[in-house]
Design an enzyme around this catalytic site. Structure first.
Site, PDB file in Angstrom:
ATOM      1  N   GLY A 184       6.770  -1.604 -14.030  1.00  0.00           N
ATOM      2  CA  GLY A 184       5.795  -1.252 -13.003  1.00  0.00           C
ATOM      3  C   GLY A 184       5.736   0.262 -12.889  1.00  0.00           C
ATOM      4  O   GLY A 184       6.276   0.982 -13.748  1.00  0.00           O
TER       5      GLY A 184
ATOM      6  N   LEU B 270      -3.638 -10.834  -0.693  1.00  0.00           N
ATOM      7  CA  LEU B 270      -3.707  -9.743   0.247  1.00  0.00           C
ATOM      8  C   LEU B 270      -5.074  -9.106   0.407  1.00  0.00           C
ATOM      9  O   LEU B 270      -5.768  -8.857  -0.555  1.00  0.00           O
ATOM     10  CB  LEU B 270      -2.760  -8.663  -0.246  1.00  0.00           C
ATOM     11  CG  LEU B 270      -2.188  -7.863   0.879  1.00  0.00           C
ATOM     12  CD1 LEU B 270      -1.326  -8.771   1.736  1.00  0.00           C
ATOM     13  CD2 LEU B 270      -1.358  -6.747   0.313  1.00  0.00           C
TER      14      LEU B 270
ATOM     15  N   THR C 239      -6.226  -5.579   1.643  1.00  0.00           N
ATOM     16  CA  THR C 239      -5.555  -4.284   1.863  1.00  0.00           C
ATOM     17  C   THR C 239      -5.718  -3.764   3.288  1.00  0.00           C
ATOM     18  O   THR C 239      -6.731  -3.974   3.940  1.00  0.00           O
ATOM     19  CB  THR C 239      -6.070  -3.201   0.898  1.00  0.00           C
ATOM     20  OG1 THR C 239      -5.523  -1.944   1.284  1.00  0.00           O
ATOM     21  CG2 THR C 239      -7.575  -3.075   0.943  1.00  0.00           C
ATOM     22  N   GLU C 240      -4.690  -3.036   3.708  1.00  0.00           N
ATOM     23  CA  GLU C 240      -4.733  -2.329   4.978  1.00  0.00           C
ATOM     24  C   GLU C 240      -5.902  -1.352   5.003  1.00  0.00           C
ATOM     25  O   GLU C 240      -6.404  -0.981   6.052  1.00  0.00           O
ATOM     26  CB  GLU C 240      -3.413  -1.565   5.133  1.00  0.00           C
ATOM     27  CG  GLU C 240      -3.181  -1.012   6.502  1.00  0.00           C
ATOM     28  CD  GLU C 240      -1.691  -0.752   6.725  1.00  0.00           C
ATOM     29  OE1 GLU C 240      -0.883  -1.632   6.407  1.00  0.00           O
ATOM     30  OE2 GLU C 240      -1.367   0.331   7.212  1.00  0.00           O
TER      31      GLU C 240
ATOM     32  N   SER D   2       4.961   2.506  -0.322  1.00  0.00           N
ATOM     33  CA  SER D   2       5.638   1.808  -1.418  1.00  0.00           C
ATOM     34  C   SER D   2       5.292   2.442  -2.757  1.00  0.00           C
ATOM     35  O   SER D   2       6.165   2.661  -3.598  1.00  0.00           O
ATOM     36  CB  SER D   2       5.306   0.317  -1.423  1.00  0.00           C
ATOM     37  OG  SER D   2       3.935   0.117  -1.650  1.00  0.00           O
TER      38      SER D   2
ATOM     39  N   HIS E 294       5.195 -10.145   2.187  1.00  0.00           N
ATOM     40  CA  HIS E 294       4.519  -9.158   1.366  1.00  0.00           C
ATOM     41  C   HIS E 294       5.474  -8.198   0.667  1.00  0.00           C
ATOM     42  O   HIS E 294       5.269  -7.845  -0.488  1.00  0.00           O
ATOM     43  CB  HIS E 294       3.574  -8.379   2.276  1.00  0.00           C
ATOM     44  CG  HIS E 294       2.908  -7.226   1.623  1.00  0.00           C
ATOM     45  ND1 HIS E 294       2.128  -7.373   0.497  1.00  0.00           N
ATOM     46  CD2 HIS E 294       2.892  -5.904   1.913  1.00  0.00           C
ATOM     47  CE1 HIS E 294       1.664  -6.195   0.137  1.00  0.00           C
ATOM     48  NE2 HIS E 294       2.137  -5.296   0.960  1.00  0.00           N
TER      49      HIS E 294
ATOM     50  N   GLN F  98       8.827  -7.748   4.998  1.00  0.00           N
ATOM     51  CA  GLN F  98       7.601  -7.399   5.713  1.00  0.00           C
ATOM     52  C   GLN F  98       6.529  -8.467   5.544  1.00  0.00           C
ATOM     53  O   GLN F  98       6.244  -8.899   4.430  1.00  0.00           O
ATOM     54  CB  GLN F  98       7.052  -6.075   5.183  1.00  0.00           C
ATOM     55  CG  GLN F  98       5.770  -5.658   5.891  1.00  0.00           C
ATOM     56  CD  GLN F  98       5.377  -4.240   5.533  1.00  0.00           C
ATOM     57  OE1 GLN F  98       4.844  -3.988   4.459  1.00  0.00           O
ATOM     58  NE2 GLN F  98       5.674  -3.312   6.413  1.00  0.00           N
TER      59      GLN F  98
ATOM     60  N   ARG G 173       8.296  -1.074   6.400  1.00  0.00           N
ATOM     61  CA  ARG G 173       7.694  -0.054   5.551  1.00  0.00           C
ATOM     62  C   ARG G 173       6.280   0.279   6.024  1.00  0.00           C
ATOM     63  O   ARG G 173       5.530  -0.605   6.416  1.00  0.00           O
ATOM     64  CB  ARG G 173       7.622  -0.549   4.106  1.00  0.00           C
ATOM     65  CG  ARG G 173       6.896   0.403   3.186  1.00  0.00           C
ATOM     66  CD  ARG G 173       6.886  -0.088   1.758  1.00  0.00           C
ATOM     67  NE  ARG G 173       6.113  -1.304   1.560  1.00  0.00           N
ATOM     68  CZ  ARG G 173       4.792  -1.354   1.475  1.00  0.00           C
ATOM     69  NH1 ARG G 173       4.076  -0.253   1.596  1.00  0.00           N
ATOM     70  NH2 ARG G 173       4.180  -2.501   1.270  1.00  0.00           N
TER      71      ARG G 173
ATOM     72  N   PHE H  59      -4.137   5.239   7.578  1.00  0.00           N
ATOM     73  CA  PHE H  59      -3.399   4.031   7.244  1.00  0.00           C
ATOM     74  C   PHE H  59      -2.502   3.704   8.421  1.00  0.00           C
ATOM     75  O   PHE H  59      -2.253   4.557   9.272  1.00  0.00           O
ATOM     76  CB  PHE H  59      -2.571   4.270   5.962  1.00  0.00           C
ATOM     77  CG  PHE H  59      -2.860   3.274   4.875  1.00  0.00           C
ATOM     78  CD1 PHE H  59      -4.162   3.037   4.476  1.00  0.00           C
ATOM     79  CD2 PHE H  59      -1.835   2.579   4.262  1.00  0.00           C
ATOM     80  CE1 PHE H  59      -4.433   2.121   3.469  1.00  0.00           C
ATOM     81  CE2 PHE H  59      -2.105   1.659   3.249  1.00  0.00           C
ATOM     82  CZ  PHE H  59      -3.396   1.427   2.855  1.00  0.00           C
TER      83      PHE H  59
ATOM     84  N   ARG I  56       2.635  -2.480  10.400  1.00  0.00           N
ATOM     85  CA  ARG I  56       2.411  -3.843   9.930  1.00  0.00           C
ATOM     86  C   ARG I  56       3.169  -4.894  10.711  1.00  0.00           C
ATOM     87  O   ARG I  56       2.649  -5.977  10.982  1.00  0.00           O
ATOM     88  CB  ARG I  56       2.795  -3.928   8.455  1.00  0.00           C
ATOM     89  CG  ARG I  56       1.783  -3.223   7.604  1.00  0.00           C
ATOM     90  CD  ARG I  56       2.153  -3.257   6.152  1.00  0.00           C
ATOM     91  NE  ARG I  56       1.075  -2.625   5.390  1.00  0.00           N
ATOM     92  CZ  ARG I  56       1.147  -2.389   4.090  1.00  0.00           C
ATOM     93  NH1 ARG I  56       2.228  -2.723   3.407  1.00  0.00           N
ATOM     94  NH2 ARG I  56       0.129  -1.826   3.477  1.00  0.00           N
TER      95      ARG I  56
ATOM     96  N   HIS J 297       2.724  -8.987   5.761  1.00  0.00           N
ATOM     97  CA  HIS J 297       1.488  -8.209   5.828  1.00  0.00           C
ATOM     98  C   HIS J 297       0.529  -8.954   6.744  1.00  0.00           C
ATOM     99  O   HIS J 297       0.403 -10.175   6.639  1.00  0.00           O
ATOM    100  CB  HIS J 297       0.881  -8.067   4.435  1.00  0.00           C
ATOM    101  CG  HIS J 297      -0.201  -7.032   4.364  1.00  0.00           C
ATOM    102  ND1 HIS J 297      -1.436  -7.230   4.924  1.00  0.00           N
ATOM    103  CD2 HIS J 297      -0.225  -5.800   3.816  1.00  0.00           C
ATOM    104  CE1 HIS J 297      -2.176  -6.151   4.704  1.00  0.00           C
ATOM    105  NE2 HIS J 297      -1.463  -5.272   4.032  1.00  0.00           N
TER     106      HIS J 297
END
Lengths: 281, 567, 319
Positions: free
Chosen positions: B13, B245, B247-248, B386, B347, B233, B381, B119, B279, B235
């Protein structure tokens, strides 16, 4: 039904039988075509690599010539269709580009506005004429003749620009064959590429493509391949002996133009339709 | 087959790739291999939609690293180590610019600078993004640069064990999934970058199928401790049916959360930040609304609506195209026309392999990103931190590894270790075995959701711990039906399930132990934060008997003293 | 909830035991709204644990699960079963591995050839900022500049276009659509400095000019990326950068010249102008046979009516 008719370079030279056969059908189908004598080569999806501006101006002008006659523009070559429609999409979505193109057309008394549609002959048959009216006009049904319909690329893809057939399973040409009384064979190549556009730069690969299509039509026991595109016709007919070299097939297969199968069903002779001009007869 | 490298990175990743790139940039002479169970571009970094935080000051000119540290520490509910957070935030502007310099496409402001948007849980707008495909574009950029630098990839290799001699790294044992062969990678340095473990919640998780904590489980079994495992966490906005998901960024762009009375209920829970609260707060508020009967009812359970319609078709198409596509594919809903049905979904795992600035207690073994716990995220978080975590600590690990590797010598992997790995795999195909993979995995997911979910109590957690222990016992009888060696995905599923079971026990046991509420860990029977007793990290190690033993560690404080956390 | 029995016909192949691929049929009750991937997962967990395929994110962003559904390459995770029903829902849904890539097992193919071609063709940005100065300053990139490559950066390397490509089907060495798209994305990134070299590589044999523009890549791109626009742009770029020596470029130049000279393509000399004297020698036998049928293009093309207008346009454009 009146249309402006775009003269494709290939139909003016190698596949002259296309326009000849259309000529003999016009009366039967009640279609009037005004040839666009002043139209220039569309550039065959090549002109724009050298100059995108030339591509836009030349094809904007081609369509503007039809607009001047208040007619939709019809072509019987799929690549001309796509090229003209690409130009049309660009011009219809950008006032700036329209203005740019029109600045070259003014002294000819032309102006591109977007009022004329650009269509393929196949669409005129299925949409403007209609399949039932076509069927009514049949005098010599093609009963018992098995056709492998070969659509080629530029009449179905990209669908976003062409938008008639589903490219995964096109049907318009199938429906025409059925309306003319012919029967269809199922084979995997109907929406594949004939390889024409790379014949001069990657001949071996292009011949492999056309060979695959021809071979699968033969294996499906078709009597004829039929195609709406003169470029596909050239790849499948003129190049057929070469394309079949080294393949285990028992025979060759003649390839007919869309206009020719309609002509046959309407009682015209092979000679009249120029079928004898083909390499595979 | 036996491989020898100076540095072996497990996981491809963003963290693993940045570590590989940085190691080669630091010292082109070191040999680096990336060993990954998926093709690098498949890694879960690609799913990070929203963005990466950095106090560039392109939007809010008065943003500073200190404010970013403050937001992160407060967001963590004061469980993060402040020295690590300070490092994370101070490196952020540089690492984001560096990524930009390397070709990552970012969305831009009219002046040509990297665009930043608000955010959750932050006082300034500092989230840098590329539409809603930020992680995807970062992952591809790093992969491209690794190709450019000639990084050696071993794709589709499954980590079987992490090897050390008690104090020094030896390397790893992995299975070549294409051939089924067990291969050894001897290395002075191993960097674990295997991603998170929230898939143990299965259908109640936004994670990829492979987010099964393979590195964490291997570390645990190798005697390395895991830290803060109770913190998972949730989400706030997972799609109702799939858990996938939203997204935020959707709330960052101004989306509303509505209950069935059409009320923006966040006004009652976080009146200042509203939908952009952190979150854990937003997820719990939504869950509370659902429990109180204020959710929308459906066959797939109750849900909350995320309404984007007022943003307009143009903004949705331009800024949130993936979200629109996802809603259409998986819920059959176009957010331009209708609100999106959402509910909280597991999440992110804040906990992971215990590290100090990327290094574990074993010399030469590093861990970075979601598989690690530095800890920069503490109990919760922040969105946008992340991607930052993997970049900053990936880079640091790569640099340090390149410096450390030449100073140490390769120890090699013992034949006994290889035999152990081979024996285990052979044993799964025994005809005396009868338990089915799908059933155990399903029960694990349900247990985690029901007993170790958003709202926790001592009683439910105890039941959860018992259930997981029971599932681990049943796992000993699990049957491998596919006995082929070429790409045996049945075997991979079983090995992943084993990892999830071990880690699930850690999560449940530590959650039961922590008798307070902090960040994402909410105990209905202990609803308050209790700094006097619980302001400390939890540690888990695995005993000889395979059971989990607990420990603690003090938290490193810094500029910001303990404070009540409200938004 | 709408529910029905659906048959799935899935290609199987395990090189350890099977001589050739075969098909397995599974009939299962499926609810409306279920994706092909959920069906595959169901089959693997409930019916056939050996069924082999890749899947990871299950959200259409990782690109792992591309397979052919009813003959067309798609992501299993974003393809609805209901959209694939044919024959009134009675025909089985055919699921096969991607084409043009070696099958490892069942639905799982080797995508290394794609990655290898990316490597050979420099599918990365070569930044203008030197290594030691990285991290201090952003490049300024306007939103318009970003917009040029925006869609191309959506590519998830799922391999669908590679599988659909007509040229790939007949030439495994062909550069392939995703690599051309990546080249476009890099060459149009204002931060990149290596466009010449990259274009030099992609215009080599089996490269850029071998695309037949069949538009299958665009039609079946799982992220709706206009891949052909990128290929078009690269061909324009070849002219802009003066890389006009290839057969493909000479072919395009011929169209440009002919339109000015007569308004019509002069097909009779097209092979000569594309392939050169020796290159077109092999075409003589066919040309002779065509001549006998009267299919040879005329030696001298009639100028279209009012060719002066076209020449005027050319003159004006050249200014």
């Amino acid at each position: 039904m009146k249309f402006a008719y775009f003269l494709s370079c290939i139909n003016e030279s190698m596949t002259r039988e296309v326009d000849r056969s259309i000529e003999s059908l016009k009366k039967d189908l009640d279609i009037v075509l005004f040839k666009l004598e002043k139209g220039a080569c569309c550039g065959g999806s090549n002109l724009d690599y050298v100059s995108p501006e030339h591509f836009l101006v030349i094809n904007g002008r081609n369509i503007a010539l039809a607009e001047q006659m208040n007619l939709d523009l019809v072509t019987s070559c799929s690549t001309c269709l796509l090229t003209l429609r690409r130009a049309k999409q660009i011009l219809d979505s950008s006032p700036d580009k329209r203005q740019f193109v029109n600045s070259f057309l003014a002294n000819e008394g032309l102006s591109y506005t977007g009022s004329s549609d650009v269509k393929h002959l196949l669409w005129v048959i299925t949409e403007d004429l209609g399949l039932s009216r076509l069927a009514e006009k049949v005098t010599t049904p093609l009963t018992g003749i098995r056709f492998a319909p070969f659509y080629g690329c530029h009449i179905i893809r990209p669908s976003q620009l062409l938008g008639r057939d589903n490219p995964a399973s096109p049907s318009s040409l199938d429906l025409v064959v059925e309306a003319l009384g012919g029967s269809l064979v199922e084979y995997p190549s109907k929406n594949k590429c004939c390889g024409f556009h790379t014949l001069l730069v990657a001949e071996k690969e292009s011949l492999a493509m056309s060979g695959n299509a021809i071979e699968s039509a033969i294996r499906a026991e078709a009597d004829y391949i039929v195609t709406p595109c003169p470029l596909c016709h050239t790849a499948l007919d003129a190049y057929q002996p070469k394309a079949l070299e080294g393949r285990r097939v028992s025979r060759s297969i003649p390839v007919l133009h869309l206009s020719q199968i309609i002509g046959l069903a309407l009682g015209h002779s092979r000679e009249e339709l120029g079928i004898d001009r083909h390499m595979i007869t | 087959m036996e491989h020898t490298f100076d540095i072996v990175i497990v996981g491809a990743g963003g963290g693993g790739l940045f570590a590989a790139l940085e190691a080669i940039r630091t010292d082109p002479k070191v040999s680096v291999a990336v060993v990954s169970k998926v093709y690098p571009t498949r890694s879960h970094t690609s799913a990070a939609q929203g963005g990466v935080n950095a106090a560039l000051g392109n939007k809010d000119r008065d943003d500073t690293v200190e404010l970013h540290v403050f937001d992160t520490v407060k967001g963590s509910d004061y469980l993060a180590d402040q020295d690590a957070v300070a490092y994370l935030c101070s490196q952020a502007p540089q690492v984001v610019r560096e990524l930009e310099n390397l070709g990552a496409p970012f969305s831009r402001f009219p002046d040509g600078s990297i665009a930043q948007r608000p955010f959750g849980g932050t006082v300034k707008d500092r989230c840098c993004y590329c539409a809603d495909k930020t992680g995807h574009t970062i992952l591809h950029t790093l992969f491209e640069q690794c190709l450019r630098r000639g990084v050696k990839f071993f794709n589709e290799y499954f980590l079987l064990s992490l090897e050390h001699d008690g104090g020094e790294c030896q390397g790893i044992i992995a299975m070549n999934m294409r051939t089924g062969a067990i291969e050894t990678f001897s290395a002075q340095i191993v960097i674990l970058a295997t991603g998170g473990h929230a898939k143990m919640y299965w259908n109640r998780s936004s994670n990829a199928a492979g987010n099964t904590g393979d590195g964490q489980a291997a570390a645990l079994r190798a005697g390395i401790s895991l830290k803060d495992m109770e913190f998972i966490q949730f989400h706030p906005t997972g799609l109702r049916k799939s858990g996938l998901l939203v997204t935020e960024g959707a709330r960052g762009e101004g989306g509303y959360l509505l209950n069935r009375h059409g009320e923006r209920f966040m006004a009652r829970y976080a009146p200042q930040k509203m939908e952009l609260g952190p979150r854990d707060v937003v997820a719990r508020s939504m869950e509370t609304e659902i429990i109180k009967g204020n959710g929308f009812d459906s066959d797939a359970g109750s849900y909350i609506e995320l309404d984007l319609r007022h943003l307009g078709a143009e903004a949705i198409k331009k800024k949130l195209p993936q979200i629109r596509e996802l809603s259409m594919h998986f819920e059959g809903i176009d957010p331009i026309e209708e609100p999106i049905p959402v509910r909280p979904t597991a999440h992110y795992s804040m906990g992971g392999i215990d590290t100090t600035m990327a290094k574990t207690a074993v010399r030469g073994i590093y861990a970075i990103g979601e598989c690690a716990c530095v800890s920069v995220h503490g109990a919760n978080r922040l969105g946008g931190n992340s991607l930052l975590d993997i970049l900053v600590f990936g880079k640091r690990a790569g640099q340090e590894a390149a410096c450390e590797a030449p100073q140490r010598k390769a120890l090699g992997i013992t034949p006994a270790a290889v035999r152990r790995a081979a024996d285990e795999i052979r044993s799964y195909a025994s005809h005396e075995r009868y338990e089915r993979y799908g059933i155990i995995r399903e029960e694990l997911g349900r247990t985690m959701g029901d007993n170790v979910g958003i709202y926790r109590t001592g009683e439910r957690l105890r039941q959860g711990v018992d259930a997981i222990r029971q599932l681990r016992r049943r796992f000993r009888h699990i049957r491998l039906y596919d006995t082929g060696t070429v790409y045996n995905t049945n075997l991979i599923q079983i090995l992943e399930l084993k990892n999830m079971l071990d880690l699930a026990l850690c999560v449940a046991v530590t959650a039961l132990e922590r008798q307070e509420s902090r960040g994402s860990h909410y105990r209905e029977d202990f609803p308050l934060r209790d700094d006097a007793i619980w302001h400390k990290h939890s540690l888990c190690t695995m005993g000889e008997d395979g059971d989990i033993q607990l420990g603690n560690r003090a938290i490193t404080m810094g500029m910001y003293p303990l404070e009540a956390r409200s938004y | 909830m709408e529910r029905r029995e659906v048959s799935f016909r899935i290609q199987r192949y395990n090189p350890q035991v099977d001589q050739t691929p075969f098909y397995d049929n599974f009939k299962i009750a499926v609810e409306k709204g279920i994706t092909i991937l959920r069906v595959l997962n169901h089959i693997k967990e409930q019916l056939e644990p050996r069924l082999t395929f890749r899947a990871f994110c299950q959200a259409g962003i990782c690109g792992s699960c591309a397979v052919r559904v009813n003959g067309i390459s798609k992501l299993a995770c974003t393809t609805q079963v209901w959209d694939e029903l044919t024959g009134g829902g009675d025909d089985p849904i055919l699921i096969e591995p991607l084409s043009n890539l070696p099958v490892i097992r069942d639905l799982l193919v080797d995508i290394d050839p794609v990655i290898e071609k990316l490597r050979q063709n420099q599918g990365w940005v070569v930044p203008s900022i030197p290594e030691e100065k990285m991290g201090f300053k952003e490049h300024a990139v306007s939103d318009d500049e970003f917009e040029v490559i925006n869609a191309a950066t959506d590519c998830i390397l799922c391999g669908s276009c590679y599988s659909e490509c007509s040229m790939m089907g007949v030439n495994p060495r062909y550069i392939s659509p995703p690599v051309l798209l990546k080249t476009f994305r890099m060459n149009n990134d204002t931060r990149d400095t290596d466009g010449d070299e990259r274009l030099r590589r992609v215009t080599a044999d089996h490269g850029l000019w071998d695309c037949t523009h069949c538009y299958r890549c665009v039609e079946h791109c799982t992220k709706n990326i206009p891949i052909m626009d990128g290929i078009h742009r690269l061909r324009e770029e070849a002219f802009e950068r003066g890389m006009t020596g290839s057969e493909g470029a000479r072919h395009a130049q011929a169209f440009f010249d002919d339109t000015r000279n007569t308004g019509r393509l002069r097909e009779v000399t097209l092979p000569l102008r594309t392939k050169g004297v020796t290159g077109s020698f092999g075409m003589l036998p066919l040309a002779l046979k065509m001549a006998l049928k009267g299919r040879t293009p005329p030696l001298f093309v009639h100028r279209i009516a009012g060719i002066e207008r076209i020449r005027e346009i050319y003159r004006k454009l050249e200014k």
